[in-house]
Design an enzyme around this catalytic site. Structure first.
Site, PDB file in Angstrom:
ATOM      1  N   LYS A 180      42.137  33.948  56.003  1.00  0.00           N
ATOM      2  CA  LYS A 180      42.593  32.601  56.352  1.00  0.00           C
ATOM      3  C   LYS A 180      44.068  32.445  56.011  1.00  0.00           C
ATOM      4  O   LYS A 180      44.870  31.995  56.805  1.00  0.00           O
ATOM      5  CB  LYS A 180      41.729  31.609  55.562  1.00  0.00           C
ATOM      6  CG  LYS A 180      41.899  30.171  55.898  1.00  0.00           C
ATOM      7  CD  LYS A 180      40.759  29.396  55.241  1.00  0.00           C
ATOM      8  CE  LYS A 180      41.113  27.952  55.036  1.00  0.00           C
ATOM      9  NZ  LYS A 180      40.053  27.220  54.336  1.00  0.00           N
ATOM     10  N   GLU A 207      44.117  41.704  48.050  1.00  0.00           N
ATOM     11  CA  GLU A 207      43.202  42.800  48.389  1.00  0.00           C
ATOM     12  C   GLU A 207      43.247  43.108  49.882  1.00  0.00           C
ATOM     13  O   GLU A 207      43.358  44.266  50.296  1.00  0.00           O
ATOM     14  CB  GLU A 207      41.759  42.415  48.019  1.00  0.00           C
ATOM     15  CG  GLU A 207      41.493  42.291  46.524  1.00  0.00           C
ATOM     16  CD  GLU A 207      41.724  40.890  45.994  1.00  0.00           C
ATOM     17  OE1 GLU A 207      42.511  40.116  46.594  1.00  0.00           O
ATOM     18  OE2 GLU A 207      41.120  40.558  44.953  1.00  0.00           O
ATOM     19  N   GLY A 221      36.444  28.962  53.049  1.00  0.00           N
ATOM     20  CA  GLY A 221      36.207  30.399  53.179  1.00  0.00           C
ATOM     21  C   GLY A 221      34.733  30.766  53.121  1.00  0.00           C
ATOM     22  O   GLY A 221      34.209  31.477  53.982  1.00  0.00           O
ATOM     23  N   ARG A 222      34.041  30.272  52.107  1.00  0.00           N
ATOM     24  CA  ARG A 222      32.633  30.686  51.928  1.00  0.00           C
ATOM     25  C   ARG A 222      31.676  30.000  52.894  1.00  0.00           C
ATOM     26  O   ARG A 222      30.472  30.239  52.840  1.00  0.00           O
ATOM     27  CB  ARG A 222      32.206  30.495  50.470  1.00  0.00           C
ATOM     28  CG  ARG A 222      32.384  29.084  49.919  1.00  0.00           C
ATOM     29  CD  ARG A 222      32.203  29.061  48.398  1.00  0.00           C
ATOM     30  NE  ARG A 222      32.514  27.764  47.827  1.00  0.00           N
ATOM     31  CZ  ARG A 222      33.741  27.353  47.512  1.00  0.00           C
ATOM     32  NH1 ARG A 222      34.785  28.138  47.750  1.00  0.00           N
ATOM     33  NH2 ARG A 222      33.937  26.165  46.983  1.00  0.00           N
ATOM     34  N   GLU A 233      30.536  29.525  43.308  1.00  0.00           N
ATOM     35  CA  GLU A 233      31.924  29.106  43.509  1.00  0.00           C
ATOM     36  C   GLU A 233      31.957  27.609  43.842  1.00  0.00           C
ATOM     37  O   GLU A 233      32.902  26.908  43.510  1.00  0.00           O
ATOM     38  CB  GLU A 233      32.571  29.931  44.632  1.00  0.00           C
ATOM     39  CG  GLU A 233      34.087  29.944  44.575  1.00  0.00           C
ATOM     40  CD  GLU A 233      34.697  31.070  45.405  1.00  0.00           C
ATOM     41  OE1 GLU A 233      34.879  32.177  44.873  1.00  0.00           O
ATOM     42  OE2 GLU A 233      35.001  30.837  46.589  1.00  0.00           O
ATOM     43  N   HIS A 261       9.362  46.181  40.720  1.00  0.00           N
ATOM     44  CA  HIS A 261       9.371  47.373  39.871  1.00  0.00           C
ATOM     45  C   HIS A 261      10.635  47.404  39.019  1.00  0.00           C
ATOM     46  O   HIS A 261      11.006  48.450  38.497  1.00  0.00           O
ATOM     47  CB  HIS A 261       9.293  48.630  40.737  1.00  0.00           C
ATOM     48  CG  HIS A 261       8.084  48.638  41.617  1.00  0.00           C
ATOM     49  ND1 HIS A 261       6.933  49.289  41.280  1.00  0.00           N
ATOM     50  CD2 HIS A 261       7.830  48.016  42.795  1.00  0.00           C
ATOM     51  CE1 HIS A 261       6.019  49.093  42.226  1.00  0.00           C
ATOM     52  NE2 HIS A 261       6.546  48.328  43.158  1.00  0.00           N
ATOM     53  N   LYS A 293      43.855  35.749  39.076  1.00  0.00           N
ATOM     54  CA  LYS A 293      44.722  36.301  40.134  1.00  0.00           C
ATOM     55  C   LYS A 293      46.183  36.197  39.713  1.00  0.00           C
ATOM     56  O   LYS A 293      46.963  37.142  39.864  1.00  0.00           O
ATOM     57  CB  LYS A 293      44.553  35.496  41.434  1.00  0.00           C
ATOM     58  CG  LYS A 293      43.334  35.814  42.241  1.00  0.00           C
ATOM     59  CD  LYS A 293      43.561  35.316  43.674  1.00  0.00           C
ATOM     60  CE  LYS A 293      42.430  34.496  44.188  1.00  0.00           C
ATOM     61  NZ  LYS A 293      42.700  33.784  45.416  1.00  0.00           N
TER      62      LYS A 293
HETATM   63  C1  G6Q Z   1      35.972  31.001  49.538  1.00  0.00           C
HETATM   64  C2  G6Q Z   1      37.207  31.298  48.892  1.00  0.00           C
HETATM   65  C3  G6Q Z   1      37.578  32.770  48.862  1.00  0.00           C
HETATM   66  C4  G6Q Z   1      38.328  33.260  50.088  1.00  0.00           C
HETATM   67  C5  G6Q Z   1      38.934  34.614  49.777  1.00  0.00           C
HETATM   68  C6  G6Q Z   1      39.664  35.204  50.947  1.00  0.00           C
HETATM   69  O1  G6Q Z   1      35.534  29.896  49.715  1.00  0.00           O
HETATM   70  O2  G6Q Z   1      38.184  30.506  49.393  1.00  0.00           O
HETATM   71  O3  G6Q Z   1      36.472  33.600  48.639  1.00  0.00           O
HETATM   72  O4  G6Q Z   1      37.491  33.308  51.196  1.00  0.00           O
HETATM   73  O5  G6Q Z   1      39.781  34.498  48.684  1.00  0.00           O
HETATM   74  O6  G6Q Z   1      40.702  34.373  51.341  1.00  0.00           O
HETATM   75  P1  G6Q Z   1      41.507  34.628  52.664  1.00  0.00           P
HETATM   76  O7  G6Q Z   1      40.583  34.461  53.818  1.00  0.00           O
HETATM   77  O8  G6Q Z   1      42.627  33.639  52.682  1.00  0.00           O
HETATM   78  O9  G6Q Z   1      42.016  36.053  52.595  1.00  0.00           O
END
Ligand code: G6Q
Length: 521
Positions: free
Chosen positions: A208, A214, A268-269, A354, A385, A512
């Site tokens: 986003k 990463e 994001g989630r 989260e 198990h 971070k």
């Molecule tokens: C989710 C968070 C987080 C996000 C990641 C990736 O709700 O906001 O998990 O999705 O940090 O972010 P980007 O899509 O900006 O790389």
């Protein structure tokens, strides 16, 4: 338009629930089943979904008091505000509109006075035509060959949802092989690269912000690897992006035509329903992807329009609050009886923890009651198990969701009968246990009379351990969409009741920042 702001523990309903809990905390599920109609009275049918929540430490009165709590904090108003696009993610100044992504109604949803439905439809058309081209082999790589492999590069919300869905819908997959790179651990990307041919691989960079350490690190490493055999002019054939940050995408070298949109009003989630789910559409085809969205919409409508005492996400949220805030349960288990759903617990850990792992309320005040549940789990029967010993006989109360399917996909009925016998066996063992008398009789009738004195206490199961049976007819894209939307609404409901903001995630920032400082040194 802001959300109401009520400390749940100061409501009348909470007081009543506290009294009710003190009077009834020792109730036993076994005793509750003396009512022959209990299963029917505590079950809900919703198309292909059957929820049986009879094996909980609740009576009709508990349920009606919990519903009273939801009414007193005005959950209904909060639900409407979410669906209508109010800025309910106050701390980030954003609307929360993942539900609009799967809405097929003509009704406008306004963000800054502009209807967002047309841009959602445009994005869907773009996902469709792109997926069709890649799947049919019309989309060619730089040496003229069709695509064989898709690599989703993303992390957190830009990875967990698509990865979990692609894994869960494996049965519906086409010929493309889909990979997911997320960890900044270079061994992760190296292991994936090892399997790839640059001529036939398509990279989907999902970010986003397009600034996530990463994702950008992995994308750069992959680009360097790609450019060892191809040139920068070949990038448009092999790299696409899903992002809101067009400038950064452009700087990376991705063609404008290859950018799929993301929006600030989708967290994001909660974003797998947007173009973040592109790798899902590539992997199972657009029609299946659309069916996933349709299933979610079906749950949205149920959540929005159903009375709370018949509302599946609301009931699951209220039960969770009952155990978390009254019984003091610390964790919840999610136990899918389908190997396809092995990534669901990981996905839900982010979505739930989260969202609701917050310690200040909507006033910014420190909270003096419990919020966010810890969620964990794994697939049955494997986990029987592994960790189920503790759930059956340990000292902790762990409410569990058992997710199951009436039918299997390949039709091995012998296997499926065994799987579902275990599903029901576990649920019953947890709820009803095994008494001293039963163990006594068993040892006696099996000729182990001499062991009664030494073994009896260890073989007793207290029972009275609550669970929900979430049973679908079959694992399909549509039923999966419904299941995921169910949990999304459960999360929101709990956030509203706990008077917290579920849609920010400041708690992930500090680590971070510190990592960045250490790197900058
Ligand atoms: C989710 C968070 C987080 C996000 C990641 C990736 O709700 O906001 O998990 O999705 O940090 O972010 P980007 O899509 O900006 O790389």
């Amino acid at each position: 338009m802001a959300l109401k702001n009520t400390n749940p523990t100061t409501t009348k309903a909470w007081q009543k629930l506290t009294d009710h809990f003190n009077e009834n905390k020792n109730i036993n599920i076994k005793d509750l089943f003396k009512n022959a109609n209990r299963k029917e009275e505590f079950s809900i049918e919703f198309n292909d979904l059957h929820l049986d929540f009879s094996k909980n430490r609740i009576t009709k009165e508990t349920l009606s008091l919990l519903v009273e709590l939801a009414e007193e904090v005005d959950l209904k108003d909060a639900i409407e505000k979410q669906f209508n696009g109010a800025v309910i993610n106050v701390t980030e100044g954003r609307e929360v509109l993942h539900t609009a992504l799967r809405s097929t109604s003509e009704d406008a949803v306004l963000v800054n006075n502009k209807n967002i439905k047309p841009q959602i439809q445009t994005a869907l058309r773009k996902i469709k035509s792109f997926s069709n081209k890649v799947i049919s082999g019309k989309w060619k790589g730089y040496t003229g060959k069709s695509i064989t492999d898709i690599v989703n590069i993303g992390i957190g919300g830009s990875d967990l949802g698509p990865d979990m869905i692609v894994e869960s819908l494996q049965f519906y997959k086409n010929q493309l092989t889909t990979h997911f790179v997320s960890n900044v651990d270079g061994d992760h990307v190296s292991e994936i690269i090892k399997k790839l041919n640059p001529e036939t691989t398509l990279f989907v960079i999902v970010s986003k912000t397009f600034t996530t350490q990463e994702t950008i690190t992995n994308a750069e490493t992959i680009k360097d690897w790609f450019l060892k055999s191809a040139t920068i002019f070949d990038i448009p054939k092999h790299f696409v992006a899903v992002s809101t940050n067009l400038e950064a995408v452009n700087n990376f070298g991705i063609d404008k035509a290859n950018v799929f949109p993301m929006w600030n009003w989708v967290g994001g989630r909660f974003s797998l329903w947007s173009a973040v789910g592109l790798s899902i559409s590539l992997s199972v085809g657009f029609d299946n992807y659309k069916a996933l969205l349709n299933g979610a919409e079906e749950m949205d409508l149920h959540y929005r329009n159903t009375d709370f005492d018949k509302n599946i996400p609301v009931i699951l949220a209220l039960l969770s609050i009952w155990y978390n805030n009254f019984y003091g349960a610390e964790t919840e288990a999610v136990l899918p009886y389908s190997q396809y759903l092995k990534k669901l617990p990981d996905y839900l850990q982010q979505a739930i923890m989260e969202s609701n792992g917050k310690g200040v309320d909507r006033n910014g005040d420190k909270i003096n009651y419990q919020t966010g549940t810890i969620v964990w789990g794994s697939t049955g029967t494997n986990m029987q198990h592994a960790f189920m010993q503790l759930v059956h006989q340990g000292t902790k109360l762990i409410p569990a969701d058992f997710i199951g399917y009436k039918e299997s996909l390949y039709g091995l009925t012998d296997h499926h009968n065994k799987l579902m016998a275990n599903y029901n066996g576990q649920i019953n063992a947890l709820a009803f246990g095994k008494s001293k008398e039963e163990v006594h009789l068993e040892l006696k009738t099996t000729g182990n009379q001499d062991k009664i004195a030494t073994l009896l206490p260890f073989k007793v199961f207290e029972g009275n351990r609550p669970s929900n049976a979430i049973l679908f007819d079959k694992l399909t894209p549509k039923s999966l969409g419904k299941l995921i939307a169910l949990y999304e609404h459960k999360i929101f409901t709990q956030g509203i009741l706990w008077n917290i903001y579920s849609y920010d995630q400041f708690g992930v920032e500090l680590g971070k920042e510190l990592a960045k400082k250490l790197l900058d040194k």
